[in-house]
Every structure is written in structure tokens, then in C-alpha cells.
Design a protein around this motif. Structure first.
Motif, PDB file in Angstrom:
ATOM      1  N   GLU A  71       0.828  -1.202   0.000  1.00  0.00           N
ATOM      2  CA  GLU A  71       0.000   0.000   0.000  1.00  0.00           C
ATOM      3  C   GLU A  71       0.869   1.260   0.000  1.00  0.00           C
ATOM      4  N   PHE A  72       2.150   1.100   0.285  1.00  0.00           N
ATOM      5  CA  PHE A  72       3.097   2.215   0.241  1.00  0.00           C
ATOM      6  C   PHE A  72       3.729   2.263  -1.148  1.00  0.00           C
ATOM      7  N   SER A  73       3.969   3.478  -1.613  1.00  0.00           N
ATOM      8  CA  SER A  73       4.687   3.634  -2.877  1.00  0.00           C
ATOM      9  C   SER A  73       5.738   4.732  -2.707  1.00  0.00           C
ATOM     10  N   ILE A  74       6.738   4.655  -3.571  1.00  0.00           N
ATOM     11  CA  ILE A  74       7.850   5.603  -3.533  1.00  0.00           C
ATOM     12  C   ILE A  74       7.934   6.282  -4.891  1.00  0.00           C
ATOM     13  N   ILE A  75       8.063   7.592  -4.864  1.00  0.00           N
ATOM     14  CA  ILE A  75       8.299   8.347  -6.093  1.00  0.00           C
ATOM     15  C   ILE A  75       9.735   8.836  -6.046  1.00  0.00           C
ATOM     16  N   TYR A  76      10.512   8.430  -7.045  1.00  0.00           N
ATOM     17  CA  TYR A  76      11.909   8.845  -7.106  1.00  0.00           C
ATOM     18  C   TYR A  76      12.186   9.456  -8.471  1.00  0.00           C
ATOM     19  N   GLU A  77      13.300  10.171  -8.553  1.00  0.00           N
ATOM     20  CA  GLU A  77      13.664  10.826  -9.808  1.00  0.00           C
ATOM     21  C   GLU A  77      14.692   9.988 -10.541  1.00  0.00           C
ATOM     22  N   ASP A  78      14.297   9.509 -11.720  1.00  0.00           N
ATOM     23  CA  ASP A  78      15.198   8.767 -12.592  1.00  0.00           C
ATOM     24  C   ASP A  78      15.872   9.758 -13.524  1.00  0.00           C
ATOM     25  N   ARG A  79      17.155   9.532 -13.793  1.00  0.00           N
ATOM     26  CA  ARG A  79      17.895  10.471 -14.647  1.00  0.00           C
ATOM     27  C   ARG A  79      17.300  10.596 -16.041  1.00  0.00           C
ATOM     28  N   ILE A  80      16.791   9.507 -16.568  1.00  0.00           N
ATOM     29  CA  ILE A  80      16.285   9.500 -17.945  1.00  0.00           C
ATOM     30  C   ILE A  80      14.769   9.656 -17.987  1.00  0.00           C
ATOM     31  N   LEU A  81      14.067   8.906 -17.154  1.00  0.00           N
ATOM     32  CA  LEU A  81      12.611   8.869 -17.215  1.00  0.00           C
ATOM     33  C   LEU A  81      11.920   9.994 -16.446  1.00  0.00           C
ATOM     34  N   GLY A  82      12.624  10.669 -15.560  1.00  0.00           N
ATOM     35  CA  GLY A  82      12.000  11.694 -14.727  1.00  0.00           C
ATOM     36  C   GLY A  82      11.457  11.066 -13.458  1.00  0.00           C
ATOM     37  N   LEU A  83      10.295  11.511 -13.006  1.00  0.00           N
ATOM     38  CA  LEU A  83       9.702  10.969 -11.782  1.00  0.00           C
ATOM     39  C   LEU A  83       9.056   9.614 -12.069  1.00  0.00           C
ATOM     40  N   VAL A  84       9.403   8.636 -11.229  1.00  0.00           N
ATOM     41  CA  VAL A  84       8.898   7.277 -11.386  1.00  0.00           C
ATOM     42  C   VAL A  84       8.300   6.837 -10.061  1.00  0.00           C
ATOM     43  N   GLU A  85       7.093   6.247 -10.109  1.00  0.00           N
ATOM     44  CA  GLU A  85       6.450   5.739  -8.904  1.00  0.00           C
ATOM     45  C   GLU A  85       6.504   4.215  -8.914  1.00  0.00           C
ATOM     46  N   VAL A  86       7.001   3.652  -7.803  1.00  0.00           N
ATOM     47  CA  VAL A  86       7.082   2.193  -7.681  1.00  0.00           C
ATOM     48  C   VAL A  86       6.468   1.773  -6.350  1.00  0.00           C
ATOM     49  N   ILE A  87       5.976   0.546  -6.311  1.00  0.00           N
ATOM     50  CA  ILE A  87       5.455  -0.022  -5.076  1.00  0.00           C
ATOM     51  C   ILE A  87       6.634  -0.246  -4.133  1.00  0.00           C
ATOM     52  N   PHE A  88       6.406  -0.061  -2.853  1.00  0.00           N
ATOM     53  CA  PHE A  88       7.476  -0.126  -1.862  1.00  0.00           C
ATOM     54  C   PHE A  88       8.270  -1.424  -1.950  1.00  0.00           C
ATOM     55  N   SER A  89       7.596  -2.545  -2.103  1.00  0.00           N
ATOM     56  CA  SER A  89       8.297  -3.840  -2.130  1.00  0.00           C
ATOM     57  C   SER A  89       9.146  -4.002  -3.393  1.00  0.00           C
ATOM     58  N   LYS A  90       8.860  -3.254  -4.445  1.00  0.00           N
ATOM     59  CA  LYS A  90       9.625  -3.350  -5.699  1.00  0.00           C
ATOM     60  C   LYS A  90      10.815  -2.387  -5.739  1.00  0.00           C
ATOM     61  N   TYR A  91      10.876  -1.479  -4.782  1.00  0.00           N
ATOM     62  CA  TYR A  91      11.968  -0.488  -4.745  1.00  0.00           C
ATOM     63  C   TYR A  91      13.263  -1.186  -4.347  1.00  0.00           C
ATOM     64  N   GLU A  92      14.303  -0.974  -5.134  1.00  0.00           N
ATOM     65  CA  GLU A  92      15.599  -1.588  -4.861  1.00  0.00           C
ATOM     66  C   GLU A  92      16.513  -0.537  -4.251  1.00  0.00           C
ATOM     67  N   ILE A  93      16.752  -0.673  -2.944  1.00  0.00           N
ATOM     68  CA  ILE A  93      17.501   0.353  -2.229  1.00  0.00           C
ATOM     69  C   ILE A  93      18.948   0.447  -2.702  1.00  0.00           C
ATOM     70  N   GLY A  94      19.541  -0.625  -3.139  1.00  0.00           N
ATOM     71  CA  GLY A  94      20.920  -0.589  -3.612  1.00  0.00           C
ATOM     72  C   GLY A  94      21.055  -0.024  -5.011  1.00  0.00           C
ATOM     73  N   THR A  95      20.032  -0.233  -5.839  1.00  0.00           N
ATOM     74  CA  THR A  95      20.072   0.208  -7.227  1.00  0.00           C
ATOM     75  C   THR A  95      19.698   1.678  -7.367  1.00  0.00           C
ATOM     76  N   ILE A  96      18.698   2.098  -6.628  1.00  0.00           N
ATOM     77  CA  ILE A  96      18.225   3.483  -6.691  1.00  0.00           C
ATOM     78  C   ILE A  96      18.579   4.154  -5.365  1.00  0.00           C
ATOM     79  N   PRO A  97      19.469   5.135  -5.391  1.00  0.00           N
ATOM     80  CA  PRO A  97      19.861   5.771  -4.126  1.00  0.00           C
ATOM     81  C   PRO A  97      18.718   6.555  -3.488  1.00  0.00           C
TER      82      PRO A  97
END
Length: 142
Positions: free
Chosen positions: A89-115
Motif C-alpha cells: 500500500e506504500f509507494s515511492i516516487i523517485y527521480e530517474d535520470r532519464i525517465l523523470g519521476l517514477v512511482e514504484v510499489i514499496f516492495s519493488k523499490y531496490e535500495i541498492g540500485t536506486i539511491p
């Protein structure tokens, strides 16, 4: 090439200095300086010192803002403290260098890959609970 012998320094290196007499100084008079220049300098100093009082809005901006928890703190709080709710139910919005703002489900967020310094917003059930840009935090008590 043979190494040069070290230069012998005098026993007192200040021997070459001599006392200065008043007659050694020459007074320089600059006739371009006038009292008008001094008045201008003083009025400028006065203007700098006597700035207009700040408006309420400016005073509020100068007040120290409360500390915003970092994205790693929010991430860890969701991961370790929210065990009673569905993590997806949690989601994270992060800024990708190429795609811009990207929203992912919390469990799919890779902490090592995306700072985590690229994380801009955390959401819970499509409601913003933490936003870096607006310094907003409304973490639900779960």
C-alpha cells in the motif's frame, strides 16, 4: 654535479634592519579627497545600517523550520514499524535520470540500485505522507 654547500646565515638575521626616524616618512596629500566624499561614505554606511524592518512574511521565512526526517528514516520506518499493514500500500516516487519521476510499489523499490537521495515522495494508499520539496510529513500512526 656536486651538491652546493649550504649558505651560511648571519648570526642575527635582523642586523640589516635599522630604526626608522620620522624624517624617513613623507606625508602624501591627496587634494582630490574632499568632505563630500566622506559625507557620501557616511550616508552609504547609514543606509546599510538603517534597513527597513522586515515584513511578517520575511520574518516567518527566517525562523528555523522543524527537521524533516530523511528518506532513509521513512524507508526504515515503513520497512520495520509497519508490520500490521500491507507494505504494497506504500509507494515511492523517485527521480530517474532519464525517465523523470517514477512511482514504484514499496516492495519493488531496490535500495541498492536506486539511491535514497533521489526519493522525492512517499505515499500510503495514494496519499502523500512525506514530500521532500514541500517539506511535508504526515506519517500515519499504524
Amino acid at each position: 654535479m656536486a651538491p652546493s654547500s649550504p649558505t651560511k646565515l648571519p648570526s642575527n638575521p635582523l642586523n640589516h634592519l635599522r630604526p626608522v626616524d620620522d624624517e624617513d616618512f613623507v606625508e602624501i596629500y591627496d587634494d582630490s579627497y574632499s568632505s563630500d566624499d566622506e559625507d557620501n561614505r557616511r550616508s552609504k554606511e547609514r543606509r546599510i545600517r538603517e534597513k527597513a524592518p522586515k515584513s511578517e512574511h520575511e520574518i516567518l521565512d527566517l525562523e528555523k523550520k522543524p527537521r524533516l526526517p530523511s528518506s532513509i528514516e521513512i524507508y526504515n520506518r515503513i520497512k520495520w514499524d509497519c508490520t500490521d499493514v500491507d507494505i504494497d500500500e506504500f509507494s515511492i516516487i523517485y527521480e530517474d535520470r532519464i525517465l523523470g519521476l517514477v512511482e514504484v510499489i514499496f516492495s519493488k523499490y531496490e535500495i541498492g540500485t536506486i539511491p535514497l537521495h533521489r526519493v522525492k515522495t512517499f505515499k500510503y494508499q495514494n496519499n502523500i505522507i512525506w514530500d521532500r520539496k514541500t517539506r511535508f510529513i504526515a506519517f500515519p500512526e499504524l
